[in-house]
Motif scaffolding. Sequence first.
Motif, short mmCIF file in Angstrom:
data_model
loop_
_atom_site.label_atom_id
_atom_site.label_comp_id
_atom_site.label_asym_id
_atom_site.label_seq_id
_atom_site.Cartn_x
_atom_site.Cartn_y
_atom_site.Cartn_z
N ALA A 1 5.06 -4.54 1.73
CA ALA A 1 5.02 -3.68 0.54
C ALA A 1 6.42 -3.56 -0.04
O ALA A 1 7.40 -3.44 0.72
CB ALA A 1 4.49 -2.30 0.89
N HIS B 1 -2.27 5.13 -1.81
CA HIS B 1 -3.35 4.15 -1.76
C HIS B 1 -4.71 4.80 -1.52
O HIS B 1 -5.73 4.29 -1.99
CB HIS B 1 -3.02 3.04 -0.76
N ARG C 1 -6.93 -0.55 3.44
CA ARG C 1 -5.69 -0.52 2.65
C ARG C 1 -4.71 0.59 2.97
O ARG C 1 -3.51 0.43 2.73
CB ARG C 1 -6.05 -0.45 1.15
N MET D 1 6.19 0.60 -1.86
CA MET D 1 4.86 1.13 -1.51
C MET D 1 3.70 0.44 -2.22
O MET D 1 2.59 0.97 -2.26
CB MET D 1 4.80 2.65 -1.74
N GLU D 2 3.95 -0.75 -2.78
CA GLU D 2 2.87 -1.55 -3.36
C GLU D 2 2.77 -2.85 -2.58
O GLU D 2 3.80 -3.51 -2.34
CB GLU D 2 3.14 -1.87 -4.84
N TYR D 3 1.54 -3.24 -2.21
CA TYR D 3 1.36 -4.48 -1.45
C TYR D 3 1.84 -5.69 -2.25
O TYR D 3 1.65 -5.76 -3.46
CB TYR D 3 -0.12 -4.69 -1.10
N THR D 4 2.46 -6.62 -1.55
CA THR D 4 2.94 -7.83 -2.18
C THR D 4 2.93 -8.96 -1.15
O THR D 4 2.37 -8.80 -0.07
CB THR D 4 4.35 -7.59 -2.78
N MET E 1 3.19 6.08 0.80
CA MET E 1 2.32 4.94 0.50
C MET E 1 0.88 5.26 0.91
O MET E 1 -0.07 4.88 0.23
CB MET E 1 2.80 3.68 1.22
#
Lengths: 78, 158
Positions: A51, B62, B121, A54-57, B58
């Motif tokens: 991440a 999510h 997730r 805090m965003e998946y990549t 996070m």
Amino acid sequence: MTIKVRFFASMRDRMGKGDATVNFSGAKMTVTDVWQQAANGAPMPESTLIAINMEYTDNNAVVKDGDEVAFFPPVTGG
Amino acid sequence: MKVLICENSFDPWKELTAYEQTLPPGKTGGSVSFVGTMRDFNDGHDVSAMRLDHYPGMTEKHIERVMEEAAEKWEIIDSLVVHRVGDMQPNDPIVLVVVWSAHRANAFDACRYIINYLKERAPFWKCETTRDGKQRWVEHNTKDPGAAAAVKKVVKSA
């Protein structure tokens, strides 16, 4: 360029640390570059989730100064 | 919509009842709830304790996104997720998902969607202590036989 690195769960145990800071002076830095520096050359496990802020990549993503990059194993909540 | 990450044990029914008091009166036709609790066994081993780690910030982000997706896909009135972190014992509640709607079908579908996608997730990790005192990270969640079908249905209708 300074990147904050975070390791969680079994990844933290494997690395022996939960946080690290990576400095880079080149024009472009990817997640793979961040991993190589932070993990001292250890191979990245295939199942690693990544991440940025805090965003998946994925490991080809380009980071920028001040980003927080997290590496962790598959999630097991719920 | 509310997400709560708890470091201490919680009573799912008190949480459900308390949040329900905040909803507009007379609009709700029903609620569907899912409560996940800690087992004393996993992968062929007796488990005596467990610690749940998470990625603060996070995790909440999510879960909220999954709840928003559910609200876009189905007509629901509101939803609530409470999730434990920290040290826990068998039978302790781990997670509560509640969805309120005017009609039951939407509440059932949205609740299933939220728990399934939360498990895929939201960054939580379980570390179990087995009866012999050893600690081990749980490498994968137990597969819900109905989850794949639910996910396919969602993808198909998107």
